[in-house]
Design an enzyme around this catalytic site. Sequence first.
Site, short mmCIF file in Angstrom:
data_model
loop_
_atom_site.label_atom_id
_atom_site.label_comp_id
_atom_site.label_asym_id
_atom_site.label_seq_id
_atom_site.Cartn_x
_atom_site.Cartn_y
_atom_site.Cartn_z
N ASN A 210 0.99 -0.95 -0.33
CA ASN A 210 0.21 0.10 0.53
C ASN A 210 0.78 1.25 -0.44
OD1 ASN A 210 0.75 0.27 2.98
ND2 ASN A 210 -0.23 -1.01 3.16
N ASP A 279 -3.59 -5.35 3.83
CA ASP A 279 -5.01 -6.37 4.40
C ASP A 279 -4.93 -7.83 3.54
OD1 ASP A 279 -6.39 -4.34 5.55
OD2 ASP A 279 -7.48 -3.60 4.58
N LYS A 289 3.81 -18.34 -12.13
CA LYS A 289 3.31 -16.73 -12.21
C LYS A 289 4.20 -15.76 -12.92
CE LYS A 289 -0.63 -17.22 -9.11
NZ LYS A 289 0.35 -17.69 -7.64
N LYS A 342 -12.38 -2.81 18.09
CA LYS A 342 -11.02 -3.61 18.39
C LYS A 342 -10.51 -3.37 20.10
CE LYS A 342 -10.93 -4.49 14.36
NZ LYS A 342 -9.74 -4.74 13.21
#
Length: 396
Positions: A210, A279, A289, A342
């Site tokens: 990210n 995530d 691949k 959380k």
Amino acid sequence: MNLKNKTILLGVTGGIAAYKSASLASMLVKSGAEVRVIMTSHAVNFINPITFESLTGNKCITDTFDRNFEFKVEHVALAKKADAIIVAPATANIIAKLAHGLADDMLTTTILASAAPKLIAPAMNTGMYENPITQDNLTLLAKYGMKIIKPADGYLACGDTGTGKMPEPEVLYEHILQCCAYKKDMSGMKVMVTAGPTQEAIDPVRYITNHSSGKMGYSIARACALRGADVTLITGKTALKPPLFTTIVPVVTAKDMYEAVVSHSKDMDIIIKAAAVADYRPAKVSDEKVKKTDTELSIPLERTDDILQYLGLHKRSGQILCGFSMETENMLENSRKKLVKKNLDMIVANNLKMKGAGFETNTNIVTMITDDETIELPIMEKEDVAFHILDKLLSL
Ligand SMILES: Cc1cc2nc3c(=O)[nH]c(=O)nc-3n(C[C@H](O)[C@H](O)[C@H](O)COP(=O)(O)O)c2cc1C
């Protein structure tokens, strides 16, 4: 203006690295400090006192018996006025003189007269530095309470490569900040900060990650350390220099980060999860691949470990847990839900859609949310956001 109302005494001695001290003086002035420079008579062969006078706006003192004085007994007045003294560069000669209480010039006399905290940045040829006489003298200075800033390794002006290089002015500046800029209201506290992105390999070449730069987490870790905490920074790969005075635990994947968090979190007083964990990870990583074209690449994904959930479930009594949320819509509502779900004490929400907030910027716009408060902060540098977050966490 971290050093506003502070007086820093900069001692410059006769080494090649003296030129770097001009940058240090400039940084200190920009940070709000009143900077007083004392040079040894040998130092003036390496850099002209006018440089320091121009940068600091103060007379640069080189001679104990200068009659053009400002104070009654100048060395005593300076010794009392200083909030911190740094000798950079510190020659083998001044180290030897200070270790044995010699006071034959303005710098040694002032240092001997002062009760201010003292930082010594040795800079010299490796042979001089490693000589047992210099090492014994440094041990003596440490015994007398002076902080020795370890020289760096590298190419030295004498042509040798080894230990003895004066650390860069930025590093010396951080040492001065840690010495006298902040109250040590986190001293004795153990803090764990997670920062940066995680990476999940798709194949041996590509990965999922990210946009996290790590800046927010690194700023928090630095602020904790400057306020006296014992800091463990668990970090994914970033392009940033690790903050000084912290223990760095480098990780790559979400699993690495999860395991590092599990092993370090138990005895922490404060945990701040600022890392942006990828995530998802490929359910299976395959060498094949790599050879396929993009259109053929179809990867089954699975969720990565929920680090915040682990921390919330295993929070011990008295431990403070803070998370971050990155929302593109319904920021407050979603963040409040996460706070409860959380088991967090505080969540810091940033809206990714606002200019000046989020991942790669130096600034951030955050809202701090606790059980009973919602505090919006204006746009500010991430370094300043970090201090506000800590102020709030300490008040909980
Ligand atoms: C070109 C040159 C470079 C020097 N560089 C250093 C140095 O980096 N570190 C050091 O300890 N001494 C160095 N010296 C030796 C010191 O200048 C010398 O020991 C001097 O007496 C130090 O005086 P001071 O400590 O009063 O400034 C150098 C000398 C010369 C001529």
